[in-house]
Write an enzyme that holds these catalytic residues in place. Structure first.
Site, PDB file in Angstrom:
ATOM      1  N   ASP A   1      79.308  15.022  40.756  1.00 16.89           N
ATOM      2  CA  ASP A   1      79.162  16.434  40.453  1.00 16.89           C
ATOM      3  C   ASP A   1      78.380  16.548  39.138  1.00 16.89           C
ATOM      4  OD1 ASP A   1      79.777  19.281  40.504  1.00 16.89           O
ATOM      5  OD2 ASP A   1      81.288  18.861  38.976  1.00 16.89           O
TER       6      ASP A   1
ATOM      7  N   ALA B   1      78.437  19.799  36.321  1.00 18.33           N
ATOM      8  CA  ALA B   1      79.209  20.390  35.213  1.00 18.33           C
ATOM      9  C   ALA B   1      80.645  19.879  35.200  1.00 18.33           C
ATOM     10  CB  ALA B   1      79.196  21.912  35.311  1.00 18.33           C
TER      11      ALA B   1
ATOM     12  N   ALA C   1      88.477  32.820  35.991  1.00 14.73           N
ATOM     13  CA  ALA C   1      87.152  32.349  36.394  1.00 14.73           C
ATOM     14  C   ALA C   1      87.173  30.889  36.812  1.00 14.73           C
ATOM     15  CB  ALA C   1      86.146  32.543  35.254  1.00 14.73           C
TER      16      ALA C   1
ATOM     17  N   MET D   1      86.778  26.881  40.901  1.00 15.12           N
ATOM     18  CA  MET D   1      85.649  26.047  40.487  1.00 15.12           C
ATOM     19  C   MET D   1      85.367  24.939  41.495  1.00 15.12           C
ATOM     20  SD  MET D   1      83.267  25.766  38.348  1.00 15.12           S
ATOM     21  CE  MET D   1      83.814  26.904  37.083  1.00 15.12           C
TER      22      MET D   1
ATOM     23  N   LYS E   1      78.455  29.386  44.055  1.00 12.99           N
ATOM     24  CA  LYS E   1      78.729  30.468  43.106  1.00 12.99           C
ATOM     25  C   LYS E   1      79.004  31.814  43.789  1.00 12.99           C
ATOM     26  CE  LYS E   1      78.499  27.362  40.063  1.00 12.99           C
ATOM     27  NZ  LYS E   1      79.745  26.606  39.908  1.00 12.99           N
TER      28      LYS E   1
ATOM     29  N   HIS F   1      82.405  31.498  44.993  1.00 18.20           N
ATOM     30  CA  HIS F   1      83.293  31.461  43.833  1.00 18.20           C
ATOM     31  C   HIS F   1      83.629  32.887  43.391  1.00 18.20           C
ATOM     32  CE1 HIS F   1      84.429  29.289  39.892  1.00 18.20           C
ATOM     33  NE2 HIS F   1      84.773  30.559  39.745  1.00 18.20           N
TER      34      HIS F   1
ATOM     35  N   ARG G   1      80.701  23.061  49.384  1.00 21.07           N
ATOM     36  CA  ARG G   1      82.048  22.500  49.391  1.00 21.07           C
ATOM     37  C   ARG G   1      83.067  23.528  49.881  1.00 21.07           C
ATOM     38  NH1 ARG G   1      80.687  21.155  43.232  1.00 21.07           N
ATOM     39  NH2 ARG G   1      79.533  19.222  43.506  1.00 21.07           N
TER      40      ARG G   1
ATOM     41  N   ASP H   1      85.268  16.928  39.156  1.00 22.67           N
ATOM     42  CA  ASP H   1      86.334  17.441  38.298  1.00 22.67           C
ATOM     43  C   ASP H   1      87.069  18.620  38.911  1.00 22.67           C
ATOM     44  OD1 ASP H   1      85.120  20.102  36.356  1.00 22.67           O
ATOM     45  OD2 ASP H   1      83.899  19.066  37.845  1.00 22.67           O
TER      46      ASP H   1
END
Length: 272
Positions: A13, A15, A47, A51, A55, A58, A163, A189
């Site tokens: 990944d 970030a 927020a 994750m 986006k 999200h 994902r 992460d």
């Protein structure tokens, strides 16, 4: 004796894994995009919850959180709909493109770990919840820092979506010429990224302290005593364990030991 590595590729990944300790570039922008789009406030913690998703997805997932949905109904008399998501996404994109390069610095030891894998003949793949237009800003800045993966897949590169489906990881497999998904490792992460690795048939490694779930800045991480780190680690572990990764480690600095163990298990005939 054949000394070639058993592992063919590691897919990272971005970030919170390789760059942007604490995964602050996307989360802070979500807060700002909700504010700009509807003068509506969400917390950094809200927020962070979805994750790892693309986006647009999200933003939609944040709107479905009970706490957010309740406040949204109080403000607008209804739940968030797809038109609302579109509007927030339109706010999000230019903000993210403007800010992402500010969070492109590699996480501690990331470049050394990646270069050591390359020296062993292991391919370096990558995929992200960022769309391609954000990645096109991030990629050259990360390259200036020394991070140059062999393959990069953005969340909107594939019509099937991102994902937790396996398509971005499997696109890496194809592009890198990997012959066995069981010889691949997915490092992430966030839960959707670990699920992605499982769904692609790969070994999975979750990161506890550098990413989204701990939510520490690099400065906080450096200044933290062991008690503080233990609390952050367990907070992240509770979330990450839901995806049952094969390994949980603090940061990418701990990956070399995992690589050795997976190579041992592969040599013994184990599969993910």
């Amino acid at each position: 004796m054949n000394n070639a590595p058993q592992i063919q590729a590691v897919i990272f990944d971005w970030a919170g894994t390789i760059v942007d300790f604490g995964s602050f570039a996307p989360t802070s922008i979500f807060v700002e995009a909700f504010k700009q789009g509807f003068d509506f406030s969400i917390s950094l913690e809200e927020a962070r919850v979805p994750m790892g998703l693309g986006k647009w997805d999200h933003i939609k997932a944040v709107g479905k959180l009970d706490s957010v949905d309740q406040r949204w109904n109080q403000c607008f008399g209804r739940s968030m709909n797809d038109d609302d998501v579109d509007r927030i996404y339109e706010m999000f994109m230019p903000l993210q493109k403007a800010k992402v390069s500010d969070h492109a610095e590699p996480i501690l030891n990331a470049i050394d770990v990646v270069d050591a894998l390359k020296d062993k003949g292991i391919k370096i793949g990558s995929c992200s919840g960022y769309p391609r237009e954000v990645m096109d800003v991030l990629i050259p800045v990360a390259a200036d820092y020394g991070y140059k993966p062999d393959c990069i897949v953005a969340t909107d590169d594939l019509p099937q979506g991102g994902r937790p489906a396996p398509f971005m990881a499997l696109k890496n497999v194809i592009e890198l010429g990997v012959t066995n998904v069981a010889a691949c490792i997915k490092v992430d992460d966030a839960v959707p990224g670990i699920d992605e690795g499982h769904n692609a048939g790969m070994w999975t490694v979750g990161l506890l302290l550098s990413g989204n779930e701990a939510g520490l800045t690099f400065e906080e991480y450096q200044a933290a005593d062991e008690t503080t780190l233990s609390v952050a680690r367990e907070k992240a572990r509770k979330v990450m364990q839901k995806a049952t990764p094969h390994y949980l480690i603090d940061t990418i600095s701990d990956l070399p030991q995992v690589i050795e163990d997976i190579e041992r298990r592969l040599a013994a005939g184990e599969r993910p």
